[in-house]
Design an enzyme around this catalytic site. Structure first.
Site, PDB file in Angstrom:
ATOM      1  N   TYR A   1      29.698 -27.075  10.659  1.00 23.66           N
ATOM      2  CA  TYR A   1      30.100 -27.060  12.065  1.00 23.66           C
ATOM      3  C   TYR A   1      31.045 -25.879  12.309  1.00 23.66           C
ATOM      4  CZ  TYR A   1      28.735 -32.010  12.686  1.00 23.66           C
ATOM      5  OH  TYR A   1      28.054 -33.195  12.768  1.00 23.66           O
TER       6      TYR A   1
ATOM      7  N   TYR B   1      25.811 -32.508   4.942  1.00 17.66           N
ATOM      8  CA  TYR B   1      27.081 -31.892   4.538  1.00 17.66           C
ATOM      9  C   TYR B   1      27.963 -32.896   3.803  1.00 17.66           C
ATOM     10  CZ  TYR B   1      28.753 -33.960   9.001  1.00 17.66           C
ATOM     11  OH  TYR B   1      29.042 -34.810  10.039  1.00 17.66           O
TER      12      TYR B   1
ATOM     13  N   ARG C   1      26.781 -36.645   4.211  1.00 16.03           N
ATOM     14  CA  ARG C   1      26.158 -37.235   5.400  1.00 16.03           C
ATOM     15  C   ARG C   1      24.673 -36.873   5.445  1.00 16.03           C
ATOM     16  NH1 ARG C   1      27.907 -38.804   9.918  1.00 16.03           N
ATOM     17  NH2 ARG C   1      26.304 -40.298   9.453  1.00 16.03           N
TER      18      ARG C   1
ATOM     19  N   HIS D   1      21.946 -35.333  10.789  1.00 18.95           N
ATOM     20  CA  HIS D   1      22.081 -36.140  12.009  1.00 18.95           C
ATOM     21  C   HIS D   1      22.453 -35.263  13.193  1.00 18.95           C
ATOM     22  CE1 HIS D   1      26.119 -35.838  10.283  1.00 18.95           C
ATOM     23  NE2 HIS D   1      26.549 -35.869  11.535  1.00 18.95           N
TER      24      HIS D   1
ATOM     25  N   HIS E   1      24.595 -35.723  16.800  1.00 16.80           N
ATOM     26  CA  HIS E   1      25.452 -36.609  17.594  1.00 16.80           C
ATOM     27  C   HIS E   1      24.974 -36.599  19.046  1.00 16.80           C
ATOM     28  CE1 HIS E   1      28.654 -37.001  14.490  1.00 16.80           C
ATOM     29  NE2 HIS E   1      28.206 -35.816  14.119  1.00 16.80           N
TER      30      HIS E   1
HETATM   31 FE   LIG Z   1      28.370 -34.990  12.144  1.00 17.56          FE
END
Ligand SMILES: [Fe+2]
Length: 232
Positions: A103, A142, A152, A155, A157
């Site tokens: 991110y 990640y 994780r 995905h 959000h």
């Molecule tokens: Fe996330």
């Protein structure tokens, strides 16, 4: 005033305390929740709207000079109410990691590259029958430090408002067949298996664009027995 949305929706939600997901231990309420009856203003007041959506906000691959790296995908579906009716003209926002699982955020120090051509945020409004469509790249998995070797699953959000603030839903969309889902405390904080499956998108061959992009379908139900579970 009676509750305007069926309370059984809440059965699909994860408990506020799920010790395997460590940050819930600190943030979960320590006392029983107090029911707050809804007021007319909460039911009828304006919600964040579609009027500020700019053309192209729904295409996360066109926000910079070049195209982002990664597997280009279409993500589409319908936003539905508790009776399966499409929710028209409602704001849908998404945010995600890039194809490498990173991110753009100062807290994200995962040693994967940023992509100068990918911010990872988009928004759109549903059409008259509740449909939405994004173009993006498939996010990478990640690591997140919850426990040793925690990763994780891939995905995206989602944040939706629906017809009122009371129908606000923040959730996560997963990808079918991802082996990391079985090991993810966030995904598994939703207790009911069928409810968990409602967070997993469906590979949609019919919606792919030949020679250009694969496609996933993700319907989101805002309330009721078939509610899409909330996710952080
Ligand atoms: Fe996330």
């Amino acid at each position: 005033m009676p509750f305007a949305f069926p309370r059984e929706s809440l059965s699909a939600f994860p408990p506020s305390l799920h010790p395997d997901y460590k940050s819930t231990v600190k943030r979960a309420p320590k006392r029983p929740l107090i029911p707050m009856p809804h007021t007319l203003s909460e039911l009828t007041g304006p919600v964040y709207g579609h009027d500020s959506i700019r053309p192209g906000d729904e295409d996360l691959t066109k926000q910079h000079a070049g195209e982002p790296l990664g597997e280009r995908i279409v993500v589409h579906g319908r936003v539905l109410d508790e009776d399966g009716r499409g929710v028209p003209n409602t704001l849908v926002e998404v945010w995600q990691a890039n194809a490498c699982g990173r991110y753009i955020h100062k807290r994200d120090q995962h040693s994967a590259p940023l992509d100068p051509n990918f911010t990872g945020a988009g928004r759109t409004a549903t059409d008259a029958v509740g449909r939405y469509r994004f173009v993006t790249v498939k996010p990478g998995a990640y690591p997140w430090g919850n426990h040793p070797n925690a990763w994780r699953p891939a995905h995206i959000h989602f944040s939706l408002f629906g017809p009122s603030f009371l129908s606000r839903l923040v959730t996560q969309m997963y990808f079918p067949g991802d082996p990391l889902m079985a090991h993810d405390p966030i995904f598994n904080s939703v207790p009911d298996e069928k409810a968990r499956e409602r967070m997993v998108s469906r590979f949609d061959l019919a919606a792919t664009v030949p020679d250009w992009a694969l496609a996933y379908e993700f319907d989101i139900v805002l309330r009721g027995r078939n509610q899409t579970p909330a996710g952080p």
